[in-house]
Design an enzyme around this catalytic site. Sequence first.
Site, short mmCIF file in Angstrom:
data_model
loop_
_atom_site.label_atom_id
_atom_site.label_comp_id
_atom_site.label_asym_id
_atom_site.label_seq_id
_atom_site.Cartn_x
_atom_site.Cartn_y
_atom_site.Cartn_z
N ASN A 169 -10.27 -4.53 -1.21
CA ASN A 169 -10.17 -3.34 -2.14
C ASN A 169 -9.14 -3.93 -3.27
O ASN A 169 -8.56 -4.63 -3.28
CB ASN A 169 -9.66 -2.11 -1.35
N ARG A 205 -0.74 7.80 4.08
CA ARG A 205 -1.83 7.25 4.96
C ARG A 205 -1.23 5.63 5.70
O ARG A 205 -1.71 5.34 6.67
CB ARG A 205 -3.14 7.09 4.12
N ARG A 232 0.70 -1.08 -0.04
CA ARG A 232 -0.02 0.14 -0.28
C ARG A 232 0.88 1.22 0.07
O ARG A 232 0.66 2.22 -0.70
CB ARG A 232 -0.86 0.14 1.31
N HIS A 247 -16.33 4.36 -4.45
CA HIS A 247 -15.33 5.30 -4.41
C HIS A 247 -15.46 6.56 -5.41
O HIS A 247 -14.59 7.20 -5.64
CB HIS A 247 -13.95 5.22 -4.12
N CYS A 269 -18.88 -1.53 0.20
CA CYS A 269 -17.79 -0.61 0.77
C CYS A 269 -18.61 0.16 1.97
O CYS A 269 -19.94 0.43 2.04
CB CYS A 269 -17.74 0.65 -0.26
N ASP A 270 -17.98 0.59 3.01
CA ASP A 270 -18.23 1.20 4.16
C ASP A 270 -18.49 2.33 4.13
O ASP A 270 -18.65 3.24 5.15
CB ASP A 270 -17.71 0.79 5.30
N TYR A 289 -14.06 10.37 -1.63
CA TYR A 289 -13.15 9.89 -2.52
C TYR A 289 -13.11 10.66 -3.82
O TYR A 289 -12.15 10.74 -4.49
CB TYR A 289 -13.42 8.23 -2.75
P1 NAD Z 1 -4.54 -5.85 6.89
O1 NAD Z 1 -3.35 -5.76 6.12
O2 NAD Z 1 -4.59 -5.51 8.41
O3 NAD Z 1 -5.28 -7.19 6.81
C1 NAD Z 1 -5.42 -7.92 5.55
C2 NAD Z 1 -5.00 -9.31 5.78
O4 NAD Z 1 -4.99 -10.11 4.40
C3 NAD Z 1 -3.53 -9.59 6.05
O5 NAD Z 1 -3.55 -10.24 7.36
C4 NAD Z 1 -2.97 -10.50 4.91
O6 NAD Z 1 -1.95 -11.47 5.42
C5 NAD Z 1 -4.15 -10.89 4.41
N1 NAD Z 1 -3.96 -11.40 3.11
C6 NAD Z 1 -3.35 -11.13 2.02
N2 NAD Z 1 -3.69 -11.54 1.04
C7 NAD Z 1 -4.38 -12.52 1.10
C8 NAD Z 1 -5.05 -13.88 0.37
N3 NAD Z 1 -4.46 -13.91 -0.95
N4 NAD Z 1 -5.57 -14.55 1.06
C9 NAD Z 1 -5.80 -14.48 2.25
N5 NAD Z 1 -5.52 -13.45 3.22
C10 NAD Z 1 -4.62 -12.60 2.55
O7 NAD Z 1 -5.42 -4.64 6.11
P2 NAD Z 1 -7.04 -3.87 6.79
O8 NAD Z 1 -6.53 -2.49 6.54
O9 NAD Z 1 -7.51 -4.34 7.77
O10 NAD Z 1 -7.77 -3.91 5.32
C11 NAD Z 1 -8.16 -5.17 5.10
C12 NAD Z 1 -8.75 -5.13 3.70
O11 NAD Z 1 -10.26 -4.63 3.81
C13 NAD Z 1 -8.24 -4.16 2.50
O12 NAD Z 1 -8.32 -4.72 1.34
C14 NAD Z 1 -8.94 -2.87 2.63
O13 NAD Z 1 -8.93 -2.15 1.56
C15 NAD Z 1 -10.27 -3.48 2.82
N6 NAD Z 1 -11.33 -2.54 3.26
C16 NAD Z 1 -12.44 -2.09 2.46
C17 NAD Z 1 -13.32 -1.45 3.13
C18 NAD Z 1 -14.62 -1.07 1.89
O14 NAD Z 1 -15.28 0.02 2.13
N7 NAD Z 1 -14.79 -1.95 0.99
C19 NAD Z 1 -13.37 -0.96 4.08
C20 NAD Z 1 -12.22 -1.08 5.01
C21 NAD Z 1 -11.19 -1.83 4.69
C1 G6P Z 2 -12.90 3.61 4.05
C2 G6P Z 2 -13.09 2.98 2.58
C3 G6P Z 2 -12.38 1.65 2.48
C4 G6P Z 2 -10.89 1.97 2.67
C5 G6P Z 2 -10.76 2.66 3.94
C6 G6P Z 2 -9.17 3.00 4.26
O1 G6P Z 2 -13.44 2.81 4.77
O2 G6P Z 2 -14.52 2.74 2.20
O3 G6P Z 2 -12.69 1.33 1.09
O4 G6P Z 2 -10.07 1.03 2.54
O5 G6P Z 2 -11.45 3.87 4.23
O6 G6P Z 2 -9.30 3.42 5.47
P1 G6P Z 2 -7.70 3.44 6.46
O7 G6P Z 2 -8.01 3.94 7.62
O8 G6P Z 2 -7.16 2.17 6.06
O9 G6P Z 2 -7.09 4.69 5.52
MN MN Z 3 -14.56 1.65 0.63
#
Ligand code: NAD
Ligand code: G6P
Ligand code: MN
Length: 459
Positions: free
Chosen positions: A146, A302, A91, A199, A168-169, A282
Amino acid sequence: MIITIVGGGSTFTAGIVKSIALRRKELEVDEIRLFDLDKERQDKVAVVVDWILHEDLKCDIKLTVTTDPETAYTDASFIFAQMRVGKYAMREQDEKIPLRHGCVGQETCGTGGMAYGMRTIFPMMKVIDDAEKYAKPNYWILNYSNPAAIVSEACRVLRPKARIINICDMPIAIIDVVAAAMNIKDKENIVYDYFGLNHFGWFTSIEYKGKDLMEPLRAYIKEHKILMPEAYLKDKAALGVTVQNEGTGTEGNRHTKGSWYYVWKGVYEIMENFPEMLPNTYLNYYLQQKEFVEHSDPTHTRANEVMETREKNLFDGVDTYLATGKVDEKVFYAGSHGDWIADLAIALKNDTKARFLVITENRGAIPNMPYDAMVEVPAYIGKNGPEVIARDPIPLFQQGLMMQQLNSEKLLVQGCIEGSYEKVLQAFTLNKTVPSMNVAKAILDDMIEANKGYWPELK
Ligand code: NAD
Ligand code: G6P
Ligand code: MN
């Protein structure tokens, strides 16, 4: 009833598990399984998860923690996916490489988001294939991983029959902030309409118990020059670029701290020019790309903030618990993010037809967008998935922006699948965050280097 969490080592796992456990009656859940590729990371998160389930909430939900797909997916009804392919280290690259070239560097937007997309498409197909192979035939994958826009387009193209809903949240986080700014405690009584890509969208109406909120909200944003609750505005320490402790817990909101500040300020700036709709935060990356680059620190983005706060707090909290037996709930992130995915699962399982904002195939919902565009719109959710709701054509400004973004994302997915350098370069060049073809090429070439081992080979 088994729920499997893919990306069990995520900083959001504990919060999601808490939301599931609080809804255990509606979900009738017997077992939660955590699945991750990183055993060490997941084992630490599992310590908190175990505490939530068996000490804090004292439920009899079984917990299984595994790195084996067959153990993870067998007979699962729901798979909640939230993996970060390449983790925070990559990231950081997604954010810093574009900045070096004077362009927006962001987790999910612009070329950073596209780089993340190229890493995630095939691992996501593996999740789908494992679910198809091992899970219950009527499984549902609810995906937060994501970049959700690109992932959802790849799912549509590569696995059109998969039972997956991308979500998405951010819109609900915006509604949380709106409720706090408007002093509304019962946010469940807020009803809104929205359209866009993930986004990349706009609220067209927001109502509270039948009364319009857009007008008072416009006045609030104009007066405060930012969309942020009074409490945060009074607490000046929570503002600005200073990184606050993001341990959060339910009372906190990470979106209103650290670099997110600019994003909420940007809502005011956008609405000064275009006041009719409330923009998703976004959109700043596309409408104020130059200003974003100017106030960014290319050496501290970030990803660094998250590693120094949310991630650190969580893992320090686990160490403290193991050493002292005491848990400070504030160390793990919980709240709307987990509630949203768990509530969606309830709607699917119990066929409630409740209305949720989801990323889904347009199928005519927005008449002046392509039939097959993956859009983010309200839909009724029942046991067979989302039923989209028809709406009027959208204005030319929003439609034009969305078409540019959509085609950029579609070219990226095609380029990734075909291994086509030219298509990926077209995707980068078409993106609104990139000023010139030559800049696009320079970023792409750096990214190919940085993503070795993650990206398919581009020819
Ligand atoms: P994080 O790095 O703390 O956790 C992600 C985990 O995924 C890690 O433990 C990693 O080892 C694991 N991982 C990586 N590749 C993998 C695979 N191929 N199979 C299984 N596990 C795997 O990240 P985070 O900040 O907690 O975020 C997690 C995910 O959620 C990210 O993709 C983030 O963008 C997403 N997210 C999305 C939204 C949304 O609105 N859609 C909101 C918040 C977070
Ligand atoms: C929001 C978005 C997610 C994104 C996250 C990033 O929740 O909806 O898609 O992954 O923000 O937040 P962070 O705290 O990891 O920058
Ligand atoms: Mn999102």
